[in-house]
Design a protein around this motif. Structure first.
Motif, mmCIF file in Angstrom:
data_model
loop_
_atom_site.group_PDB
_atom_site.id
_atom_site.type_symbol
_atom_site.label_atom_id
_atom_site.label_comp_id
_atom_site.label_asym_id
_atom_site.label_seq_id
_atom_site.Cartn_x
_atom_site.Cartn_y
_atom_site.Cartn_z
ATOM 1 N N UNK A 188 4.088 -8.171 16.467
ATOM 2 C CA UNK A 188 3.819 -8.092 15.032
ATOM 3 C C UNK A 188 2.949 -6.866 14.745
ATOM 4 N N UNK A 189 3.298 -6.163 13.668
ATOM 5 C CA UNK A 189 2.659 -4.895 13.315
ATOM 6 C C UNK A 189 2.140 -4.977 11.884
ATOM 7 N N UNK A 190 0.958 -4.449 11.664
ATOM 8 C CA UNK A 190 0.284 -4.521 10.363
ATOM 9 C C UNK A 190 0.064 -3.127 9.801
ATOM 10 N N UNK A 191 0.378 -2.944 8.518
ATOM 11 C CA UNK A 191 0.080 -1.702 7.803
ATOM 12 C C UNK A 191 -0.454 -2.055 6.420
ATOM 13 N N UNK A 192 -1.777 -1.976 6.224
ATOM 14 C CA UNK A 192 -2.370 -2.360 4.930
ATOM 15 C C UNK A 192 -2.285 -1.281 3.857
ATOM 16 N N UNK A 193 -1.886 -0.061 4.223
ATOM 17 C CA UNK A 193 -1.649 1.019 3.253
ATOM 18 C C UNK A 193 -0.240 1.535 3.512
ATOM 19 N N UNK A 194 0.765 0.760 3.142
ATOM 20 C CA UNK A 194 2.112 0.949 3.672
ATOM 21 C C UNK A 194 2.882 2.105 3.048
ATOM 22 N N UNK A 195 2.451 2.622 1.881
ATOM 23 C CA UNK A 195 3.188 3.732 1.269
ATOM 24 C C UNK A 195 4.628 3.346 0.979
ATOM 25 N N UNK A 196 5.563 4.051 1.567
ATOM 26 C CA UNK A 196 6.976 3.684 1.400
ATOM 27 C C UNK A 196 7.484 2.871 2.603
ATOM 28 N N UNK A 197 6.563 2.330 3.420
ATOM 29 C CA UNK A 197 6.846 1.353 4.473
ATOM 30 C C UNK A 197 7.605 1.933 5.667
#
Length: 375
Positions: A47-56
């Motif tokens: 599982x991977x987390x991106x809290x500032x995902x932009x355009x993902x």
């Protein structure tokens, strides 16, 4: 695995590669970077987390490579791009909806006469009427078909003449109203190009879907404020019990750009004001005020640390200017004290392949740096 990544990041031979770069978005990190980090620091099923995902891009890379992602983005433009490329609606349904919107464009025959000069110079009458009807009738937050059609409209809302719906403009960044008016008049673009929005968008939809639909593992694409969303997930540990192996993100750089103003025209298309404004209320000045910026990062990385596995990787790309870099480093070291720290400089040169350059902004940006913490 390497060959598959190269297929996706270096060409358009698969559905996954065709959707990977979907959505021009200012100050996004390269797709190749996201795939490389996900591949190096995680395994299938992680599982991977991106809290500032932009355009993902990070979440798309995770889902393409058999991982699961959680991406959170406060901008509706970025969120919409991410939502659609991770789960595009049925092509025929999108086309049917496009025809329906186009047929009803003349409801706005009279309204366009009331629009500010910018819009009359930016779009021909047929395009402007179409955009107004789509803007007021596409339920992009709740309907997958409407979200997909709206996201494709956003991609081509402004671009070079012949490539989109507008008069001559950059594709990634919305230029100011008066600046655009003055530039058009000075450079001989006093009349917007005659564009049939139906024909143009049909051709774009056909190209986008030509290789089919991306085959991805499940991920979450959340439209929210990370400080609130992560706090809720930390408190509800029973519901959100997954522990993340990789935190991969690039927070907005303090004071570098006004993310709301840079996307004002696309935000207008999503229902915002006709007149551009500076950073919206949703950002609460946190990308320009140093104290608020520091507190934003502190909150996000504090809550993220509570969702990570004990043995995990934290990979953050940031601006090398002193305040942004020193604040980010200090906060990360505080919340991940037992991780091994590595700093990798990413100097930008005139030949650097940045995303902003790919979409028309060739000005040299401040150097970047990767902060990597592993355990």
């Amino acid at each position: 695995m390497t060959n598959r990544i190269e297929q996706i990041t270096k060409g358009y031979k698969t559905a996954e590669s065709r959707w990977a770069r979907f959505g021009p978005y200012y100050a996004m990190f390269p797709v190749e970077f996201a795939f490389d980090v996900v591949n190096r620091y995680t395994k299938e099923g992680d599982y991977i987390l991106d809290p500032f995902a932009g355009r993902f891009s990070s979440i798309y890379a995770a889902s393409t490579l058999g991982r699961h992602g959680l991406g959170i983005e406060i901008s509706p433009v970025g969120w919409l791009y991410g939502k659609v490329k991770l789960s595009p609606a049925n092509k025929e349904d999108v086309i049917d909806r496009l025809y329906e919107i186009y047929r009803k464009r003349n409801y706005y025959n009279r309204y366009i006469d009331k629009m500010p000069e910018f819009y009359r110079l930016c779009y021909c009458d047929d395009v402007l009427k179409f955009l107004l009807f789509a803007r007021n009738n596409l339920d992009w937050q709740k309907c997958d078909v409407d979200a997909t059609l709206m996201s494709i409209i956003l991609v081509y809302l402004h671009a070079k003449i012949g490539e989109g719906l507008s008069n001559q403009m950059r594709m990634t960044k919305s230029m100011g109203m008066q600046y655009s008016i003055d530039w058009w008049k000075k450079n001989g673009f006093k009349t917007p190009p005659k564009v049939n929005p139906l024909n143009l968008l049909l051709s774009k939809i056909d190209w986008r879907y030509k290789k089919g639909y991306p085959k991805l593992t499940s991920s979450e694409v959340i439209y929210a404020d990370s400080t609130i969303e992560l706090e809720n997930r930390v408190q509800d540990s029973i519901k959100y019990k997954e522990k993340y192996s990789l935190l991969l993100t690039s927070p907005p750089y303090c004071g570098i750009t006004d993310y709301h103003a840079d996307q004002w025209l696309r935000l207008w298309m999503l229902g915002d004001d006709e007149w551009p404004r500076s950073t919206g209320d949703i950002h609460k000045g946190r990308f320009v005020d140093k104290e608020k910026y520091y507190n934003l990062l502190d909150s996000v990385f504090s809550n993220s640390s509570k969702l990570m596995k004990e043995h995990s990787t934290i990979y953050v790309r940031t601006d090398k200017r002193d305040f942004t870099y020193s604040s980010t480093l200090e906060i990360l070291k505080r919340h991940f004290p037992n991780h091994f720290l590595e700093i990798v400089d990413k100097p930008l040169t005139i030949d650097s392949k940045t995303q902003t350059k790919l979409y028309g902004d060739k000005t040299l940006k401040p150097d970047e740096v990767d902060i990597i913490l592993t355990r």
